[in-house]
Design a protein around this motif. Structure first.
Motif, PDB file in Angstrom:
ATOM      1  N   SER A 187       0.928  -1.149   0.072  1.00  0.00           N
ATOM      2  CA  SER A 187       0.205  -0.109   0.110  1.00  0.00           C
ATOM      3  C   SER A 187       0.983   1.349   0.081  1.00  0.00           C
ATOM      4  O   SER A 187       1.941   1.386   0.522  1.00  0.00           O
ATOM      5  N   PHE A 188       0.396   2.262  -0.651  1.00  0.00           N
ATOM      6  CA  PHE A 188       1.285   3.463  -0.668  1.00  0.00           C
ATOM      7  C   PHE A 188       0.114   4.592  -0.558  1.00  0.00           C
ATOM      8  O   PHE A 188       0.147   5.687  -0.862  1.00  0.00           O
ATOM      9  N   ASN A 189      -0.958   4.411   0.295  1.00  0.00           N
ATOM     10  CA  ASN A 189      -1.593   5.310   0.976  1.00  0.00           C
ATOM     11  C   ASN A 189      -0.703   6.692   1.773  1.00  0.00           C
ATOM     12  O   ASN A 189       0.221   6.450   1.886  1.00  0.00           O
ATOM     13  N   SER A 197       0.233   9.253  -2.895  1.00  0.00           N
ATOM     14  CA  SER A 197      -1.026  10.005  -2.685  1.00  0.00           C
ATOM     15  C   SER A 197      -2.143   8.983  -2.259  1.00  0.00           C
ATOM     16  O   SER A 197      -2.846   9.131  -1.231  1.00  0.00           O
ATOM     17  N   GLY A 198      -2.364   8.008  -3.103  1.00  0.00           N
ATOM     18  CA  GLY A 198      -3.183   6.799  -2.910  1.00  0.00           C
ATOM     19  C   GLY A 198      -2.934   5.961  -3.907  1.00  0.00           C
ATOM     20  O   GLY A 198      -2.655   6.097  -5.059  1.00  0.00           O
ATOM     21  N   GLY A 199      -2.600   4.614  -3.356  1.00  0.00           N
ATOM     22  CA  GLY A 199      -2.076   3.660  -4.487  1.00  0.00           C
ATOM     23  C   GLY A 199      -1.662   2.544  -3.801  1.00  0.00           C
ATOM     24  O   GLY A 199      -1.778   2.323  -2.422  1.00  0.00           O
ATOM     25  N   GLY A 200      -1.522   1.194  -4.428  1.00  0.00           N
ATOM     26  CA  GLY A 200      -0.857   0.092  -3.955  1.00  0.00           C
ATOM     27  C   GLY A 200      -0.467  -0.745  -4.991  1.00  0.00           C
ATOM     28  O   GLY A 200      -0.113  -0.416  -6.243  1.00  0.00           O
ATOM     29  N   ALA A 201       0.130  -2.169  -4.814  1.00  0.00           N
ATOM     30  CA  ALA A 201       0.651  -2.791  -5.886  1.00  0.00           C
ATOM     31  C   ALA A 201       0.361  -4.360  -5.456  1.00  0.00           C
ATOM     32  O   ALA A 201       0.213  -4.686  -4.308  1.00  0.00           O
ATOM     33  N   ILE A 202       0.439  -5.026  -6.522  1.00  0.00           N
ATOM     34  CA  ILE A 202       0.239  -6.703  -6.134  1.00  0.00           C
ATOM     35  C   ILE A 202       1.489  -7.291  -6.780  1.00  0.00           C
ATOM     36  O   ILE A 202       2.095  -6.666  -7.832  1.00  0.00           O
ATOM     37  N   VAL A 203       2.080  -8.082  -6.059  1.00  0.00           N
ATOM     38  CA  VAL A 203       3.319  -8.841  -6.143  1.00  0.00           C
ATOM     39  C   VAL A 203       2.902 -10.310  -6.467  1.00  0.00           C
ATOM     40  O   VAL A 203       2.231 -10.836  -5.725  1.00  0.00           O
ATOM     41  N   GLU A 231     -14.818 -10.987 -19.402  1.00  0.00           N
ATOM     42  CA  GLU A 231     -14.817 -11.372 -17.997  1.00  0.00           C
ATOM     43  C   GLU A 231     -15.045  -9.824 -17.101  1.00  0.00           C
ATOM     44  O   GLU A 231     -14.755  -8.910 -17.687  1.00  0.00           O
ATOM     45  N   ILE A 232     -15.295 -10.012 -16.041  1.00  0.00           N
ATOM     46  CA  ILE A 232     -15.489  -8.814 -15.186  1.00  0.00           C
ATOM     47  C   ILE A 232     -14.141  -8.030 -14.861  1.00  0.00           C
ATOM     48  O   ILE A 232     -13.360  -8.772 -14.533  1.00  0.00           O
ATOM     49  N   GLY A 233     -14.307  -6.889 -15.349  1.00  0.00           N
ATOM     50  CA  GLY A 233     -13.053  -6.000 -15.126  1.00  0.00           C
ATOM     51  C   GLY A 233     -13.242  -4.870 -14.080  1.00  0.00           C
ATOM     52  O   GLY A 233     -14.214  -4.813 -13.377  1.00  0.00           O
ATOM     53  N   TYR A 234     -12.204  -4.187 -13.668  1.00  0.00           N
ATOM     54  CA  TYR A 234     -12.087  -3.274 -12.668  1.00  0.00           C
ATOM     55  C   TYR A 234     -11.319  -1.990 -12.985  1.00  0.00           C
ATOM     56  O   TYR A 234     -10.248  -2.147 -13.914  1.00  0.00           O
ATOM     57  N   ASN A 235     -11.634  -1.009 -12.496  1.00  0.00           N
ATOM     58  CA  ASN A 235     -10.856   0.332 -12.732  1.00  0.00           C
ATOM     59  C   ASN A 235      -9.925   0.436 -11.547  1.00  0.00           C
ATOM     60  O   ASN A 235      -9.941   1.565 -10.930  1.00  0.00           O
ATOM     61  N   TYR A 236      -8.836  -0.309 -11.757  1.00  0.00           N
ATOM     62  CA  TYR A 236      -7.959  -0.311 -10.544  1.00  0.00           C
ATOM     63  C   TYR A 236      -6.368  -0.023 -11.028  1.00  0.00           C
ATOM     64  O   TYR A 236      -5.431  -0.202 -10.120  1.00  0.00           O
ATOM     65  N   ARG A 237      -6.228   0.507 -12.132  1.00  0.00           N
ATOM     66  CA  ARG A 237      -4.752   0.843 -12.369  1.00  0.00           C
ATOM     67  C   ARG A 237      -4.618   2.245 -11.765  1.00  0.00           C
ATOM     68  O   ARG A 237      -5.448   3.154 -11.430  1.00  0.00           O
ATOM     69  N   LEU A 238      -3.096   2.230 -11.246  1.00  0.00           N
ATOM     70  CA  LEU A 238      -2.597   3.588 -10.781  1.00  0.00           C
ATOM     71  C   LEU A 238      -2.346   4.568 -11.822  1.00  0.00           C
ATOM     72  O   LEU A 238      -2.201   4.112 -13.119  1.00  0.00           O
ATOM     73  N   SER A 239      -2.591   5.652 -11.710  1.00  0.00           N
ATOM     74  CA  SER A 239      -2.382   6.555 -12.725  1.00  0.00           C
ATOM     75  C   SER A 239      -0.884   7.056 -12.882  1.00  0.00           C
ATOM     76  O   SER A 239      -0.053   6.656 -11.910  1.00  0.00           O
ATOM     77  N   ASN A 240      -0.337   7.458 -14.001  1.00  0.00           N
ATOM     78  CA  ASN A 240       0.954   7.751 -14.122  1.00  0.00           C
ATOM     79  C   ASN A 240       1.401   8.939 -13.419  1.00  0.00           C
ATOM     80  O   ASN A 240       2.735   8.925 -13.254  1.00  0.00           O
ATOM     81  N   ILE A 241       0.474   9.926 -13.285  1.00  0.00           N
ATOM     82  CA  ILE A 241       1.040  10.830 -12.369  1.00  0.00           C
ATOM     83  C   ILE A 241       1.324  10.382 -10.905  1.00  0.00           C
ATOM     84  O   ILE A 241       2.339  10.803 -10.222  1.00  0.00           O
ATOM     85  N   CYS A 242       0.562   9.544 -10.331  1.00  0.00           N
ATOM     86  CA  CYS A 242       0.612   9.071  -8.899  1.00  0.00           C
ATOM     87  C   CYS A 242       2.083   8.075  -9.089  1.00  0.00           C
ATOM     88  O   CYS A 242       2.707   8.165  -8.021  1.00  0.00           O
ATOM     89  N   ALA A 243       2.280   7.439  -9.927  1.00  0.00           N
ATOM     90  CA  ALA A 243       3.217   6.625 -10.042  1.00  0.00           C
ATOM     91  C   ALA A 243       4.593   7.420  -9.965  1.00  0.00           C
ATOM     92  O   ALA A 243       5.702   7.145  -9.587  1.00  0.00           O
ATOM     93  N   GLY A 244       4.517   8.755 -10.638  1.00  0.00           N
ATOM     94  CA  GLY A 244       5.681   9.618 -10.670  1.00  0.00           C
ATOM     95  C   GLY A 244       5.924   9.902  -9.214  1.00  0.00           C
ATOM     96  O   GLY A 244       7.212  10.166  -8.835  1.00  0.00           O
TER      97      GLY A 244
END
Length: 379
Positions: A187-189, A197-203, A231-244
Motif C-alpha cells: 500500500s502507498f496510501n 498519494s493513494g495507491g498500492g501494488a500486487i506482487v 470477464e468482469i473487469g475493474y478500474n484499478y490501475r494506478l495513474s501515471n501521475i501518482c506513479a511519478g
C-alpha cells in the motif's frame, strides 16, 4: 515550542517527486499508461530483489481484491483472515461473496497465531469447507511468524495472500516482506512509509499472473479492435501521475525506514523506566521491522490507573494525534456473525494498545512535546 498539530503518520516528500510528475505532464501521459508506471514497477521489483513481478494499482485494497481473484476465490468460498488488522484486509472477501474466517493473534508479533490457524483449518475441513486462501498481515510493519504460518499453509495446501500494506521495507531473515506469499500486496496510501498519494501494488511470482492482474485492473478488455469484455473487469490501475510520486518516494525509501525505526528507538528509551508500558518490538534478530507505527501496551494495574484512553486524551489536549490499535475484525458489526478461532489476544491488544506519532518527518521539537506529555503523566 510551537503547538501545531503532530500527526500520527503524515506524508513525507523527498523532493524529486515533482520531477517525475512534471515529466508526465510534459509528455501528456497523465492517465493509466506511461514511463512512470513502468519505472515505478521496475523500482519496486528491484527493491524486493526476489524475482517477483509487480503491478501498480489504485490501492492496497484493490490489490487484495485482485489477489483473491487470482487465487480463485469465488462466492461461497471461505478465506481465513487475521482478525487484528485494518478492515481493508477483510472487505475484499465480501466483495467476492466469500466467507471470512477470523483467527486470533499471538503475543510475540501480534500477528496470525499458528495454533489458532491450524485449529481453524482442521475445523473448517471437518465441516466440509476447506479454506481457499489465508490472508496473513505484517501488523504495523512487524513480520508475522513466516516459517510457522507457511509450514501450516503448505501442510494443508492453502495459498497465502501476504498483506504487506504496512510493511514495505520490513524483512524476515533478510528477505523483504511482500515476497513470501503466493500473492503479496503493498500500500502507498498517504499515511504509509512511502506514498503515491493513494495507491498500492500486487506482487506475483510469475509474469503471467502480473499480466492477468493488469488485465483485470484495466476493465478486462479483450484483444479486439472494438471494446469487448468476456470477464468482469475493474478500474484499478494506478495513474501515471501518482506513479511519478512513487518514483520520487523510492529514492528516499531506505531513509524513511531508518527514520521510522529511529522513532521506535525514541519510544523505547522514553518508556524504559515506566513500569506497565511496553513498546511493540520484534521478538528476535530474524525480524526487521520498518515500525510503520510505533505502538505501546499499557497495563493500568501497574500505572496507577493510567490507561490508553488517559494517554490518548493527554496527547489530544496538546494537539498530538494518537489512536487505539485496530479493533479486531471479529468484533466489528459488519463481521461479528462470521466464525472466529482463538482466545482473546487480539481483544486484549485492542483494549490496552495505543499507536503513537511515528512519522519520518517528526522534529526534535515534536519529540520534546511528546516526551513532555508522557513525563507529566507517568513521573
Amino acid at each position: 515550542m510551537n503547538d501545531s498539530k503532530i500527526w500520527i503518520s503524515p506524508p513525507h516528500m523527498g523532493g524529486s517527486e515533482q520531477k517525475y510528475v512534471q515529466e508526465a505532464f510534459e509528455t501528456n501521459w497523465i492517465s493509466s499508461e506511461g514511463n512512470n508506471l513502468n519505472g515505478f514497477e521496475e523500482d519496486l521489483e528491484n527493491y524486493l530483489s526476489a524475482d517477483k513481478y509487480v503491478c501498480a494499482l489504485s490501492s492496497g485494497t484493490a490489490a487484495i481484491h485482485l489477489g483473491l481473484i487470482l487465487l480463485g476465490v469465488e462466492a461461497g468460498d471461505e478465506v481465513i483472515c487475521q482478525s487484528m488488522t485494518f478492515s481493508a484486509s477483510a472487505n475484499p472477501i465480501l466483495y467476492l461473496g466469500g466467507i471470512p474466517i477470523f483467527v486470533d493473534s499471538e503475543t510475540d508479533t501480534w500477528n496470525l497465531c499458528p495454533i489458532a490457524l491450524q485449529k481453524a483449518i482442521i475445523d473448517r475441513i471437518a465441516n466440509g469447507s476447506k479454506p481457499k486462501a489465508i490472508i496473513a498481515v505484517h501488523l504495523y510493519g512487524v513480520p508475522y511468524q513466516i516459517d510457522k504460518i507457511h509450514a501450516i499453509a503448505h501442510k494443508y495446501d492453502i495459498p497465502i495472500l501476504e498483506d504487506s500494506a504496512e510493511a514495505i521495507g520490513s524483512s524476515y531473515k533478510g528477505h523483504k516482506c511482500g515476497t513470501f506469499g503466493e500473492i503479496g500486496i503493498l500500500s502507498f496510501n498517504g499515511n504509509k512509509v512511502i506514498t503515491t498519494s493513494g495507491g498500492g501494488a500486487i506482487v506475483t511470482k510469475t509474469k503471467e499472473l502480473k499480466e492477468k492482474a493488469l488485465f483485470f485492473a484495466t476493465q478486462s478488455r479483450d484483444t479486439a479492435v472494438h471494446y469487448q469484455h468476456s470477464e468482469i473487469g475493474y478500474n484499478y490501475r494506478l495513474s501515471n501521475i501518482c506513479a511519478g510520486i512513487g518514483r520520487g518516494q523510492m529514492d528516499v525509501l531506505d531513509s524513511r525506514v531508518h527514520l521510522r525505526r529511529a522513532m521506535h528507538d525514541f519510544y523505547v528509551d522514553l518508556f524504559k523506566n515506566i513500569p506497565g508500558v511496553t513498546v511493540y518490538s520484534v521478538p528476535n534478530k530474524d525480524y526487521f521491522a520498518n515500525y510503520w507505527l510505533s505502538c505501546i501496551l499499557i497495563d493500568s494495574q501497574l500505572t496507577n490507573g493510567i490507561d490508553k484512553e488517559v494517554v490518548r486524551l493527554a496527547f489530544e489536549a496538546e494537539n498530538i494525534e494518537s489512536r487505539p490499535l485496530w479493533k479486531p475484525m471479529h468484533l466489528q458489526p459488519i463481521f461479528e456473525k462470521y466464525p472466529y478461532y482463538g482466545n482473546q489476544i487480539a481483544e486484549t491488544l485492542f483494549e490496552k494498545g495505543l499507536c503513537l506519532p511515528s512519522g519520518s518527518n517528526l522534529t526534535d521539537d515534536d519529540r520534546e512535546r511528546i516526551s513532555s506529555v508522557i513525563l507529566k503523566l507517568f513521573l
